[in-house]
Design a protein around this motif. Structure first.
Motif, short mmCIF file in Angstrom:
data_model
loop_
_atom_site.label_atom_id
_atom_site.label_comp_id
_atom_site.label_asym_id
_atom_site.label_seq_id
_atom_site.Cartn_x
_atom_site.Cartn_y
_atom_site.Cartn_z
N LEU A 135 0.81 -1.22 0.00
CA LEU A 135 0.00 0.00 0.00
C LEU A 135 0.84 1.26 0.00
O LEU A 135 0.47 2.26 -0.64
N VAL A 136 1.96 1.25 0.71
CA VAL A 136 2.77 2.47 0.82
C VAL A 136 3.87 2.55 -0.23
O VAL A 136 4.59 3.55 -0.30
N GLY A 137 4.02 1.51 -1.02
CA GLY A 137 5.08 1.47 -2.02
C GLY A 137 4.63 1.90 -3.40
O GLY A 137 3.47 2.26 -3.62
N PRO A 138 5.53 1.85 -4.37
CA PRO A 138 5.22 2.28 -5.74
C PRO A 138 4.06 1.52 -6.37
O PRO A 138 3.30 2.10 -7.16
N LYS A 139 3.88 0.25 -6.02
CA LYS A 139 2.82 -0.54 -6.63
C LYS A 139 1.44 -0.16 -6.11
O LYS A 139 0.42 -0.53 -6.70
N GLY A 140 1.39 0.59 -5.01
CA GLY A 140 0.11 1.02 -4.47
C GLY A 140 -0.27 2.44 -4.85
O GLY A 140 -1.16 3.04 -4.23
N SER A 141 0.37 2.97 -5.88
CA SER A 141 0.22 4.40 -6.20
C SER A 141 -1.13 4.78 -6.81
O SER A 141 -1.41 5.97 -6.97
N TYR A 142 -1.97 3.79 -7.13
CA TYR A 142 -3.29 4.11 -7.70
C TYR A 142 -4.41 3.72 -6.73
O TYR A 142 -5.56 3.62 -7.12
N MET A 143 -4.06 3.51 -5.49
CA MET A 143 -5.07 3.09 -4.51
C MET A 143 -5.17 4.11 -3.39
O MET A 143 -4.19 4.43 -2.72
#
Length: 247
Positions: free
Chosen positions: A223-231
């Motif tokens: 959630l806090v990383g680059p992969k969670g940037s659209y959530m």
């Protein structure tokens, strides 16, 4: 090293999900402020991070102490990019008639006001940087209710509500806010209910087991990383299928 150069504040990081999360973020390059009311627990988390080559400092205070939290943020350089609002206390299976005001106030002071206090402590820096990631740790009991300790379920439901409102309020500043509602996780706090209680709760889910704190830390890291940037504004539910909820 997806968090390299970033500072993270993890509340309740002296044990359980908080400790696992602090270690996971540090392993990804973050400098971690380890907040906990228990000095020994916070020191153990800091030592574990440093032994792994990471960077961490302790902040010993109640999470409801906004002034102390601001002081820790200032000492860390004034800009926290990642906040995990994890600090919590149990409800100890009190039925409605057994809930006293002090127990109610403690739950809401830690879970609700503590979440507000920690978020306000980091907000100025996040807004100035126009970047931030916040995760509020809720509970499956805040989603569907709980027949024992309704005050605990209510406090966790409030934590989810804060995340949804803040997602709307803070999106213009580049700040993403989500909540996570774990199922049964084997931690020092849940073990306070007894080994049999944890095992019985695990039988209610579809995978028939409890989770380890490190499993929850991986979802938070997402959630806090680059992969969670659209959530943002969402409730993530790693709960083994207890409950299954929809819209």
């Amino acid at each position: 090293m997806e968090y390299n150069g970033l500072t993270a504040l993890v509340t309740g990081a002296g044990s359980g999900i908080g400790r696992a999360t602090a270690r996971r973020l540090a392993a990804g390059g973050a400098r971690v402020i380890v907040q906990d009311i228990a000095e020994d627990g916070a020191a153990a988390t800091v030592a574990a991070i440093q032994a792994d080559g990471g960077k961490a400092v302790a902040c010993i205070c109640t999470v409801a102490d906004e002034t102390a939290l601001r002081g820790a943020v200032d000492r860390a350089g004034g800009t926290v990019a990642i906040l995990v609002n994890n600090a919590g206390v149990p409800g100890y299976n009190a039925v409605l008639e057994a809930i006293d005001y002090e127990a109610y106030r403690r739950l809401f002071d830690v879970h609700v006001w503590g979440t507000i206090a920690a978020t306000r402590a980091v907000l100025t820096g996040m807004k100035a940087a126009r970047f931030g990631r916040i995760v509020n740790i809720a509970s499956n009991r805040g989603q569907v209710g709980f027949e024992a300790s309704s005050h605990y379920g209510a406090a966790k439901a409030a934590v989810t509500g804060l995340a949804k409102s803040w997602a709307r309020e803070l999106a213009p500043f580049g700040i993403l806010v989500n909540a996570m509602a774990p199922g049964v996780v084997r931690t020092g706090m849940t073990l306070g209910y007894g080994e049999d209680s944890i095992a019985a709760e695990a039988e209610l889910n579809l995978v028939k087991r409890w989770a380890e704190p490190e499993e929850m830390a991986e979802w938070i890291a997402f959630l806090v990383g680059p992969k969670g940037s659209y959530m943002t504004g969402q409730l993530l539910c790693p709960n083994g299928g207890d409950p299954i909820v929809g819209i």
